[in-house]
Design a protein around this motif. Structure first.
Motif, PDB file in Angstrom:
ATOM      1  N   VAL A 108       0.994  -1.279  -0.136  1.00 18.79           N
ATOM      2  CA  VAL A 108      -0.138   0.224   0.185  1.00 18.79           C
ATOM      3  C   VAL A 108       0.724   1.271   0.066  1.00 18.79           C
ATOM      4  O   VAL A 108       1.989   1.375   0.709  1.00 18.79           O
ATOM      5  CB  VAL A 108      -1.009   0.086   1.307  1.00 18.79           C
ATOM      6  CG1 VAL A 108      -1.791   1.494   1.181  1.00 18.79           C
ATOM      7  CG2 VAL A 108      -1.852  -1.304   1.320  1.00 18.79           C
ATOM      8  N   TRP A 109       0.507   2.200  -0.538  1.00 20.48           N
ATOM      9  CA  TRP A 109       1.396   3.697  -0.902  1.00 20.48           C
ATOM     10  C   TRP A 109       1.122   4.174   0.369  1.00 20.48           C
ATOM     11  O   TRP A 109       0.119   4.111   1.393  1.00 20.48           O
ATOM     12  CB  TRP A 109       0.789   4.263  -2.045  1.00 20.48           C
ATOM     13  CG  TRP A 109       1.453   4.198  -3.375  1.00 20.48           C
ATOM     14  CD1 TRP A 109       1.465   2.986  -3.941  1.00 20.48           C
ATOM     15  CD2 TRP A 109       1.924   5.180  -4.088  1.00 20.48           C
ATOM     16  NE1 TRP A 109       2.205   3.367  -5.248  1.00 20.48           N
ATOM     17  CE2 TRP A 109       2.354   4.464  -5.254  1.00 20.48           C
ATOM     18  CE3 TRP A 109       2.135   6.614  -3.848  1.00 20.48           C
ATOM     19  CZ2 TRP A 109       2.966   5.320  -6.192  1.00 20.48           C
ATOM     20  CZ3 TRP A 109       3.080   7.179  -4.884  1.00 20.48           C
ATOM     21  CH2 TRP A 109       3.412   6.537  -5.981  1.00 20.48           C
ATOM     22  N   PRO A 110       2.168   4.997   0.723  1.00 25.49           N
ATOM     23  CA  PRO A 110       2.243   5.875   1.884  1.00 25.49           C
ATOM     24  C   PRO A 110       1.080   6.824   1.917  1.00 25.49           C
ATOM     25  O   PRO A 110       0.715   7.192   0.710  1.00 25.49           O
ATOM     26  CB  PRO A 110       3.530   6.692   1.797  1.00 25.49           C
ATOM     27  CG  PRO A 110       4.502   5.721   1.071  1.00 25.49           C
ATOM     28  CD  PRO A 110       3.599   4.988  -0.026  1.00 25.49           C
ATOM     29  N   ALA A 111       0.517   7.418   2.806  1.00 30.68           N
ATOM     30  CA  ALA A 111      -0.605   8.187   2.846  1.00 30.68           C
ATOM     31  C   ALA A 111      -0.244   9.429   2.251  1.00 30.68           C
ATOM     32  O   ALA A 111       0.916  10.017   2.229  1.00 30.68           O
ATOM     33  CB  ALA A 111      -1.255   8.386   4.167  1.00 30.68           C
TER      34      ALA A 111
ATOM     35  N   VAL B  94       1.125  -4.555   5.356  1.00 36.50           N
ATOM     36  CA  VAL B  94       2.243  -4.642   4.440  1.00 36.50           C
ATOM     37  C   VAL B  94       3.340  -4.782   5.166  1.00 36.50           C
ATOM     38  O   VAL B  94       3.541  -4.331   6.285  1.00 36.50           O
ATOM     39  CB  VAL B  94       2.225  -3.108   4.127  1.00 36.50           C
ATOM     40  CG1 VAL B  94       3.269  -3.149   2.988  1.00 36.50           C
ATOM     41  CG2 VAL B  94       0.819  -2.706   3.229  1.00 36.50           C
ATOM     42  N   TYR B 101       9.106  -0.417  -1.089  1.00 40.51           N
ATOM     43  CA  TYR B 101       9.324   0.883  -0.147  1.00 40.51           C
ATOM     44  C   TYR B 101      10.296   1.538  -0.721  1.00 40.51           C
ATOM     45  O   TYR B 101      10.841   2.707  -0.415  1.00 40.51           O
ATOM     46  CB  TYR B 101       9.606   0.266   1.417  1.00 40.51           C
ATOM     47  CG  TYR B 101       8.059   0.380   2.017  1.00 40.51           C
ATOM     48  CD1 TYR B 101       7.358   1.655   1.862  1.00 40.51           C
ATOM     49  CD2 TYR B 101       7.638  -0.730   2.497  1.00 40.51           C
ATOM     50  CE1 TYR B 101       6.116   1.453   2.760  1.00 40.51           C
ATOM     51  CE2 TYR B 101       6.569  -0.780   3.156  1.00 40.51           C
ATOM     52  CZ  TYR B 101       5.778   0.453   3.521  1.00 40.51           C
ATOM     53  OH  TYR B 101       4.524   0.345   4.013  1.00 40.51           O
ATOM     54  N   PHE B 104      10.758   4.904  -2.554  1.00 40.03           N
ATOM     55  CA  PHE B 104      10.150   6.100  -2.028  1.00 40.03           C
ATOM     56  C   PHE B 104      11.459   6.391  -0.937  1.00 40.03           C
ATOM     57  O   PHE B 104      12.216   5.556  -0.649  1.00 40.03           O
ATOM     58  CB  PHE B 104       9.091   5.994  -0.921  1.00 40.03           C
ATOM     59  CG  PHE B 104       7.733   5.531  -1.754  1.00 40.03           C
ATOM     60  CD1 PHE B 104       7.184   6.579  -2.511  1.00 40.03           C
ATOM     61  CD2 PHE B 104       7.348   4.246  -1.932  1.00 40.03           C
ATOM     62  CE1 PHE B 104       6.037   6.130  -3.265  1.00 40.03           C
ATOM     63  CE2 PHE B 104       6.483   3.697  -2.619  1.00 40.03           C
ATOM     64  CZ  PHE B 104       5.719   4.842  -3.320  1.00 40.03           C
ATOM     65  N   LYS B 107       8.744   6.067   4.363  1.00 40.55           N
ATOM     66  CA  LYS B 107       7.548   5.410   4.416  1.00 40.55           C
ATOM     67  C   LYS B 107       6.381   6.116   4.839  1.00 40.55           C
ATOM     68  O   LYS B 107       5.404   5.620   4.672  1.00 40.55           O
ATOM     69  CB  LYS B 107       7.751   4.150   5.339  1.00 40.55           C
ATOM     70  CG  LYS B 107       8.745   3.077   5.078  1.00 40.55           C
ATOM     71  CD  LYS B 107       8.794   1.782   5.759  1.00 40.55           C
ATOM     72  CE  LYS B 107       9.820   0.805   5.459  1.00 40.55           C
ATOM     73  NZ  LYS B 107       9.866  -0.004   6.399  1.00 40.55           N
ATOM     74  N   GLU B 108       6.626   7.333   5.127  1.00 42.11           N
ATOM     75  CA  GLU B 108       5.462   8.163   5.845  1.00 42.11           C
ATOM     76  C   GLU B 108       5.018   8.819   4.890  1.00 42.11           C
ATOM     77  O   GLU B 108       3.736   8.985   4.430  1.00 42.11           O
ATOM     78  CB  GLU B 108       6.071   9.164   6.969  1.00 42.11           C
ATOM     79  CG  GLU B 108       6.304   8.634   8.236  1.00 42.11           C
ATOM     80  CD  GLU B 108       7.644   7.675   8.142  1.00 42.11           C
ATOM     81  OE1 GLU B 108       8.767   8.185   7.533  1.00 42.11           O
ATOM     82  OE2 GLU B 108       7.560   6.806   8.803  1.00 42.11           O
ATOM     83  N   LYS B 109       5.492   9.491   4.081  1.00 44.61           N
ATOM     84  CA  LYS B 109       4.986  10.388   2.831  1.00 44.61           C
ATOM     85  C   LYS B 109       5.563   9.908   1.509  1.00 44.61           C
ATOM     86  O   LYS B 109       6.379   9.499   1.259  1.00 44.61           O
ATOM     87  CB  LYS B 109       5.336  11.703   2.827  1.00 44.61           C
ATOM     88  CG  LYS B 109       6.740  12.222   3.100  1.00 44.61           C
ATOM     89  CD  LYS B 109       6.563  13.592   3.548  1.00 44.61           C
ATOM     90  CE  LYS B 109       8.113  14.220   3.449  1.00 44.61           C
ATOM     91  NZ  LYS B 109       9.229  13.521   4.536  1.00 44.61           N
ATOM     92  N   PRO B 110       4.413  10.244   0.404  1.00 41.93           N
ATOM     93  CA  PRO B 110       4.913   9.577  -0.925  1.00 41.93           C
ATOM     94  C   PRO B 110       5.841  10.365  -1.673  1.00 41.93           C
ATOM     95  O   PRO B 110       6.322   9.889  -2.724  1.00 41.93           O
ATOM     96  CB  PRO B 110       3.489   9.595  -1.808  1.00 41.93           C
ATOM     97  CG  PRO B 110       2.689  10.799  -0.993  1.00 41.93           C
ATOM     98  CD  PRO B 110       3.217  10.720   0.362  1.00 41.93           C
TER      99      PRO B 110
END
Lengths: 196, 254
Positions: A108-111, B94, B101, B104, B107-110
């Motif tokens: 799942v993508w990060p929020a 996940v 991961y 990115f 892991k907190e923001k896209p």
């Protein structure tokens, strides 16, 4: 038997070695797909087997299957960087190849962050709005569109007609103002005499 | 199905007669309450009252969304309703070490903020990389390739959600990584040419045997040093390390 077990650890892989791959994958956010699916924008020359091997070797992702499709882009006038797009100069942007892989583990993508203050979104949006307004002046139908002063002009006309406001003529400034005697400004400049 | 076929015409006749206020004759009354002649719900005889034909699907339409005529076995089970509110959906577990991961920076923001994106150093220069082994260069190339994937993913996402500024910073970061990759290729090209030159020199060198038989390098003017007594004594100083410490693989851009 041992070879079969070894092949079951990951997906069945190719044996061609690529040492210095020079392309980028773009992972796409696809909330409508199940969590075990991931989509990528890939270069046009990449095939399904390449992507499967790449994801296993570089990222340790075990892939069950790959689906790919190519999005043909729309024809447009002239290249995207052109300042004044020439008419009838047709240009088709390069097609975009996308691949969807089915993984064994879900992801799942990060929020999405709640506020975009770090990206200065308010300024960004205001700048985009201003640019849009500036560009609207140069549109072919700019003179047919109602301008922004229209409402204000109508209000003023109404006030004149109802007698709330009286007509004031703008003072004409086509004469010199009398500000006193003329003053020599460059008093210390020595002008050389003209040689003839 | 509820009324038997034998009873129906009688009932119909009653209804019709009641409409016209004509009661059936009194001697017919027992026939109305007589026991049913056929009780089985299954019958092979044709139903006269059934409309038009024997099509069981008549009047059942998906386009008009009429539904089935009879309840079926799953009718008792309520249909699942889609959960439109995303926050009420069950969370997917996940794996924290999932490979995706690595697309990115966190892991907190896209995507990175412009400040985080511009927080990098200069690219590796060619002179620094000339001292690196192939293993180091290869590892650095892959670090760069993954960083470029990260930048491409985050740039695409930033444009998709219209987060704001950050294009300039990520482009600068990308250029830095690409410069590093260019330097790696430059070093490898240099190595290739020097190796090819060395091969040409070795062909005319009598000390070198490229035929594949015997030792490759046989020095002609090799003289063994006589070990003098002075040198044979163990020296107080520790011997210098023969192998250089393997350099840490790290990119200044990451």
């Amino acid at each position: 038997m041992s070879t079969r077990v070894a092949s079951q650890v990951g997906p069945k892989l190719g044996r061609k070695q690529i040492f210095l791959p020079n392309f980028t994958l773009t992972l796409l956010r696809t909330p409508t797909q199940p969590a075990t699916f991931a989509s990528f924008i890939v270069p046009l020359n990449l095939n399904k087997l390449d992507l499967r091997d790449y994801l296993w070797n570089a990222y340790g992702i075990s892939v069950r299957g790959v689906r790919s499709y190519i999005q043909q882009q729309k024809v447009r006038q002239d290249k995207p960087g052109a300042k004044r797009p020439k008419p009838r100069k047709w240009y088709r942007p390069r097609a975009i190849k996308k691949m969807m892989v089915e993984m064994e583990k879900p992801f799942v993508w990060p929020a999405v962050p709640e506020s975009f203050e770090d990206w200065d979104k308010s300024t960004f949006d205001a700048a985009a709005e201003g640019r849009k307004e500036e560009e609207s002046v140069y549109r072919w139908d700019a003179r047919m569109q109602a301008n922004k002063e229209r409402g204000s002009i109508a209000e003023q006309a109404k006030a004149l007609q109802s007698g709330e406001d009286s007509w004031k003529q703008t003072p004409v400034r086509d004469e010199w103002e009398d500000v006193g005697e003329a003053v020599e400004v460059e008093q210390d400049v020595q002008v050389p005499p003209v040689q003839r | 199905m509820s009324t038997s076929t034998a009873l129906r015409p009688a009932v119909r006749s009653i209804l019709r007669s009641s409409r016209s206020n004509q009661l059936p004759p009194a001697f017919l009354l027992p026939s109305l309450f007589a026991p049913k002649q056929q009780c089985s719900p299954f019958s092979t005889s044709t139903l006269n009252s059934y409309p038009r034909d024997n099509n069981r699907e008549r009047g059942v339409s998906t386009q008009r969304r009429t539904g089935l005529r009879q309840p079926v076995s799953v009718s008792k089970t309520p249909l699942p309703q889609p959960v439109l509110d995303e926050s009420k959906r069950s969370k997917v577990e996940v794996d924290p070490d999932h490979g995706l991961y690595q697309f990115f920076h966190s892991k907190e923001k896209p995507m990175n903020t412009p400040d985080e994106d511009s927080d990098h150093g200069r690219p590796w220069c060619v002179e620094e990389l000339r001292h690196k082994s192939w293993e180091d260069l290869h590892a650095l190339w892959w670090v760069s390739a993954k960083e470029r994937n990260r930048i491409a993913t985050e740039t695409y996402e930033r444009k998709r959600i219209e987060a704001g500024y950050g294009d300039y910073e990520s482009e600068k970061r990308d250029v830095t990584v690409r410069r590093t990759q260019r330097a790696i290729k430059q070093v490898l090209t240099e190595r290739y040419y020097s190796w090819r030159d060395a091969e040409n020199v070795a062909k005319s060198d009598p000390e070198i045997n490229l035929s594949g038989k015997g030792p490759i390098y046989t020095p002609t003017d090799f003289i063994e040093d006589e070990i003098t007594q002075h040198e044979a004594e163990p020296s107080a100083e520790p011997a210098p390390k023969s192998e250089a410490k393997p350099e840490q693989i790290s990119t200044p851009s990451a």
